[in-house]
Design an enzyme around this catalytic site. Structure first.
Site, PDB file in Angstrom:
ATOM      1  N   SER A 296       0.814  -1.213   0.000  1.00 57.82           N
ATOM      2  CA  SER A 296       0.000   0.000   0.000  1.00 57.82           C
ATOM      3  C   SER A 296       0.852   1.271   0.000  1.00 57.82           C
ATOM      4  O   SER A 296       1.597   1.515  -0.944  1.00 57.82           O
ATOM      5  CB  SER A 296      -0.962  -0.049   1.192  1.00 57.82           C
ATOM      6  OG  SER A 296      -1.951   0.937   1.080  1.00 57.82           O
ATOM      7  N   ASP A 307      11.219   5.058  -9.347  1.00 62.34           N
ATOM      8  CA  ASP A 307      10.978   5.681 -10.647  1.00 62.34           C
ATOM      9  C   ASP A 307      11.697   7.015 -10.799  1.00 62.34           C
ATOM     10  O   ASP A 307      12.068   7.404 -11.914  1.00 62.34           O
ATOM     11  CB  ASP A 307       9.476   5.884 -10.870  1.00 62.34           C
ATOM     12  CG  ASP A 307       8.760   4.583 -11.231  1.00 62.34           C
ATOM     13  OD1 ASP A 307       9.438   3.533 -11.248  1.00 62.34           O
ATOM     14  OD2 ASP A 307       7.547   4.614 -11.485  1.00 62.34           O
ATOM     15  N   LYS A 321      -0.553  -4.054  -3.511  1.00 60.93           N
ATOM     16  CA  LYS A 321      -1.846  -3.426  -3.199  1.00 60.93           C
ATOM     17  C   LYS A 321      -1.844  -2.009  -3.784  1.00 60.93           C
ATOM     18  O   LYS A 321      -1.300  -1.090  -3.197  1.00 60.93           O
ATOM     19  CB  LYS A 321      -2.096  -3.375  -1.689  1.00 60.93           C
ATOM     20  CG  LYS A 321      -3.445  -2.758  -1.334  1.00 60.93           C
ATOM     21  CD  LYS A 321      -3.656  -2.739   0.173  1.00 60.93           C
ATOM     22  CE  LYS A 321      -5.009  -2.128   0.530  1.00 60.93           C
ATOM     23  NZ  LYS A 321      -5.088  -0.697   0.212  1.00 60.93           N
TER      24      LYS A 321
END
Length: 401
Positions: A296, A307, A321
């Site tokens: 999560s 990224d 999730k």
């Protein structure tokens, strides 16, 4: 003139609706208005309301069961009903303070058994000797087979000074009953220390959950470690189940000068985004430890750092999730957790049920005790140290040349 409300082909005078029917109708409307999947798992959602209101609702419990039955048809484990006690407990947990024994728990996806993720540092549970991966067989007189996490947590919470009995099972030992005295648990989710390893001064930070205290406590930890001379950092997100979305975003901003932190996508397909505007608290090399229990908000943070090329991820593929829930309070103090959106990483990766693959995949090997985490026994930690050493050495060579 009476006002009538239509439900399918049936009509009820508004004044004639019982409190239980109003509660069911309120829950239905919240899901109807906010749920991410506007097909409602490819079914006639209005027909479910009609069916629920035709059911005999004698009291709160039967109303709760009717709501739960409606939600089950969505086949979404994260959209769930919370009775008043469970709803209050969840609010307390995310606020950063509670009274109980101080355990982070999870259901083992393979066995379905209730397991200890970790005891909170300094908590009654830690002092009682409970360890990660201990299985909780019974809480007071309640067997934990098929129990929900919310139910288990509510059974262990209670008034300061009262006792709760747990039956614990551990590999290689017989089940053991332990009596623990409840206390106030301040949920500081950050454990930080400066570690000297391979000529590095490493600021090791373990973040256990994303509650309201997480951004402030982590910022304090980074600042204190900088003052102590940290030249690199390891952020440990292993077994961090997540928490507040906003806390995950704010923590990411502590590490990023700029860039997208996360994209959100609602039921209309409309994208929103959260950015970092800097300055970061430190630009020193950063490695992030992840595993199958990283979920999560932890995945939002890990994805943002990966990224944006701010950190190297080490460990195992994360839980996967990628859905966002919001809490809604119902008229009697109960509540709903409803999936309202999904998130994507800055590179538009949808990781729901897929997880995030680390830059360097390292199996955890045999389980280790909590006091051996971030030591020579911790193979994932040691792999992160090696990566940091290589990065620091490369930077030093670049400066000299």
């Amino acid at each position: 003139m009476a006002l009538w409300v239509a439900f399918g082909s049936f009509c009820f005078p508004a004044a004639a609706l019982t409190n239980e029917q109003k509660l069911v109708s309120q829950a239905w409307r919240i899901v109807n208005r906010t749920y991410l999947d506007d097909t409602f798992n490819h079914q006639n959602w209005a027909q479910l309301r009609q069916k629920a209101l035709k059911t005999r609702l004698n009291d709160s419990q039967t109303a709760y069961e009717a709501i739960q039955n409606m939600l089950k048809t969505l086949d979404d484990p994260f959209t769930r009903f919370l009775d008043p006690r469970q709803y209050r407990s969840l609010q307390v947990n995310t606020s950063g303070e509670l009274t109980g024994v101080g355990l982070q728990i999870a259901l083992n996806p393979e066995t379905g058994k209730l397991e200890v993720v970790t005891p909170i540092a300094g908590s009654p549970a830690e002092k009682a000797g409970i360890q990660p991966r201990d299985r909780i067989i019974k809480i007071e007189n309640t067997l934990t087979e098929n129990i929900t996490l919310d139910k288990a947590a509510s059974l262990m919470r209670g008034t300061i000074g009262t006792a709760v009995s747990l039956v614990i099972e551990r590999d290689g030992t017989s089940p053991k009953e332990i009596s623990i005295i409840r206390d106030r648990i301040t949920l500081n989710p950050v454990i930080a220390k400066l570690q000297k390893d391979r000529d590095l001064d490493i600021g090791y930070i373990r973040l256990t959950q994303f509650n309201a205290n997480a951004p402030t406590e982590l910022a304090r930890a980074i600042s204190e470690l900088k003052e102590k001379g940290a030249d690199s950092y390891i952020l440990d997100l292993r077994n961090n189940p997540g928490g507040l979305l906003q806390a995950g975003i704010e923590v990411a901003r502590l590490w990023l000068d700029s860039g997208i932190v996360v994209y959100t996508v609602n039921r209309q397909g409309i994208q929103g985004n959260f950015e970092s505007f800097g300055p970061a608290l430190t630009k020193d090399p950063l490695a992030v430890l992840v595993n199958q229990g990283t979920a999560s908000a932890s995945e939002i943070l890990a994805g943002a750092l990966q990224d944006n090329k701010r950190a190297t991820l080490v460990g195992e593929k994360t839980f996967g999730k990628g859905l966002i829930q919001s809490l809604f309070e119902l008229s009697d103090g109960s509540g709903l957790a409803v999936t309202i959106a999904k998130y994507e990483t800055p590179n538009h990766r949808d990781i729901n049920k897929l997880g995030i693959t680390p830059d360097k995949v390292i199996s955890s090997g045999e389980p280790i005790k909590i006091d051996r985490v971030a030591t020579s026994d911790d193979v994932q930690y040691q792999a992160a140290v090696e990566l940091l050493q290589s990065t620091v050495n490369s930077e030093q060579l670049a400066v000299k040349s």
